[in-house]
Design an enzyme around this catalytic site. Structure first.
Site, short mmCIF file in Angstrom:
data_model
loop_
_atom_site.label_atom_id
_atom_site.label_comp_id
_atom_site.label_asym_id
_atom_site.label_seq_id
_atom_site.Cartn_x
_atom_site.Cartn_y
_atom_site.Cartn_z
N SER A 139 1.05 -0.86 0.21
CA SER A 139 -0.38 0.12 -0.38
C SER A 139 0.86 1.19 -0.18
O SER A 139 1.63 1.11 1.00
CB SER A 139 -0.92 0.50 1.23
OG SER A 139 -1.35 1.37 1.82
N ARG B 133 -22.48 -7.96 -46.33
CA ARG B 133 -21.68 -7.23 -45.17
C ARG B 133 -21.96 -6.39 -44.99
O ARG B 133 -23.48 -5.22 -45.57
CB ARG B 133 -21.03 -7.10 -46.98
CG ARG B 133 -20.54 -8.40 -47.23
CD ARG B 133 -18.64 -8.20 -48.23
NE ARG B 133 -17.79 -6.96 -47.61
CZ ARG B 133 -17.73 -6.21 -48.86
NH1 ARG B 133 -17.65 -5.98 -49.51
NH2 ARG B 133 -16.35 -5.37 -47.81
#
Length: 451
Positions: free
Chosen positions: A277, A316
């Site tokens: 930490s 497409r």
């Protein structure tokens, strides 16, 4: 992805596979395979295919990536400006051969095939990681098969299990992942070649023959028909990766919860600078779990995009196909990253047996209430046994006493069980059900399959 975060969330091999340079390399492979396949069936001259292949060997260094990036924004996909640059490179060596670059193909043919080639290489990395994770979890299952710990449901202490059983369940998940991967390969690792609308009309009567030769050149499956607009292969592949990430996320949730200060049953491996930490020197954070859980949080959102991309227009699509370019590479990278962190943890997991035993005793015997009830039920009926044990639990909580002491004071219990028999009932090891058989089944399934 920022390079500062890449080492936290991604895996370097898969990140490289989906880099810009790698994508162009795969597109070059697709173009070479197309030319060689067409030459094989006499659609284009063999000399042209030979020149295209020769240029391809050094073409990457001649690609202007800055120009390619700008042109991609104008043309709508990378294939169009790529083909122009690649054709120019071939023309500089063999002008006649340059006429046959990209012959009969459309942009999506090359991009889809390149995507499948990328996926194949990335899936190899994922498969290797899964095998390592499977082996590591099997080892944990065998080593800790008798290590009794508390099983938890709804985040509450429930009944005793063993840590080996938890690891065996993890292993079983990896086995299913490996099975899914093997089963889907033939379906998803498929070549794409259809031309403008999927008919390959530009190749006259040679379309099917070229597709077969093209797939063979790339060692990919031959599609029965083009799949420009049908994206289930991409979705299946992404879905598989999402399942893997979800499985690793479940494991990361488990071990991170088990790392909580008050529980402290397992710990991620230690290393210099890992898990600290910035303000609290005493902390040992589950940093690998954080990375895996972040992937498990991110991938479902990306999968939403992939699923929505299935709904395409006619032959497409407009936009749906394009969305895959962003989502699929990130899903691959997050999956490989999550697996890499998971393997690291499974191979170096620290198990605190003492704390597992301590936590079993936290409730002062309450976790054995079901075991006591099921032992008494044959004597007085299940409902009466439930009422008696429930009453004993309430008294134990009120008096902060041990359930065994309370139950042993009841006349209804004394007439059926001696103190030694009651002590045996309260041993967590005596109430593990078929856990050992399940562990045996997982280990037996793995014999001969773990590399």
């Amino acid at each position: 992805m920022s390079q500062l975060y890449a080492s936290l969330f991604y895996q370097k091999d898969v990140t490289e596979i989906f880099s810009d340079h790698a994508l162009v390399t795969y597109m070059i492979k697709a173009e070479v395979a197309l030319a060689k396949a067409q030459a094989q069936v006499d659609v284009i001259p063999k000399a042209a295919a030979s020149s295209i292949e020769q240029v391809a060997q050094t073409a990457l260094k001649d690609i202007d990536f800055n120009n390619l990036a700008i042109a991609t924004g104008l043309s709508g996909n990378i294939a169009i400006p790529f083909v122009k640059q690649f054709t120019a490179a071939v023309k500089a060596v063999d002008e006649d051969a340059s006429r046959y670059v990209h012959w009969g193909a459309t942009s999506q043919d090359i991009l889809d095939t390149a995507c499948i080639l990328q996926a194949r290489d990335a899936l190899y990395v994922v498969e290797r990681q899964l095998q390592h994770a499977y082996a590591a979890s099997l080892e944990l299952a065998e080593k800790y098969r008798a290590e009794v710990m508390i099983g938890r449901t709804w985040l509450q202490q429930a009944l005793p299990i063993t840590f080996g059983h938890k690891a065996a369940r993890w292993a079983s998940s990896f086995k299913r992942d490996l099975d899914r991967l093997e089963q889907m390969k033939a379906r998803v690792l498929t070549a794409q070649l259809g031309g403008a609308v999927g008919s390959l009309a530009s190749l006259l009567d040679q379309g099917s023959t070229v597709v077969e030769a093209y797939a063979a050149q790339l060692n990919l499956s031959v599609p029965s028909c083009t799949w420009h607009g049908e994206r289930d292969r991409i979705v299946e592949m992404a879905g598989f990766l999402a399942i893997v990430v979800g499985n690793t996320g479940k494991m990361a949730r488990d071990w991170s919860l088990m790392m909580q200060t008050e529980i402290a049953e397992v710990f991620e491996p230690t290393a210099k600078g890992r898990g600290g930490s910035s303000t609290m020197p005493h902390k040992r954070n589950p940093v690998a779990a954080a990375s895996v859980l972040a992937a498990a949080n991110r991938v479902p959102a990306l999968m939403s995009s992939i699923y929505q991309s299935m709904v395409q227009e006619h032959e497409r699509s407009l936009g749906s196909w394009h969305a895959e370019w962003l989502a699929l590479p990130e899903i691959f990278q997050l999956c490989a990253g999550a697996l890499e962190r998971t393997v690291e943890v499974l191979q170096g997991l620290e198990v605190n047996s003492k704390n597992m035993q301590r936590n079993i005793e936290t409730t002062h015997g309450l976790i054995m209430a079901e075991a006591v009830m099921m032992a008494i039920a044959p004597k007085m009926g299940r409902l009466n046994a439930h009422y008696l044990v429930e009453k004993a639990c309430q008294q134990a909580v009120a008096e902060q006493g041990h359930l065994q002491d309370i139950v042993s004071s009841f006349a209804e219990v004394k007439q059926y069980f001696s103190a030694d028999e009651l002590a045996l009932i309260f041993k967590p090891e005596s109430y593990l059900g078929n856990i050992q058989e399940q562990i045996d089944a997982v280990l037996q399934e793995a014999k001969g399959e773990v590399k």
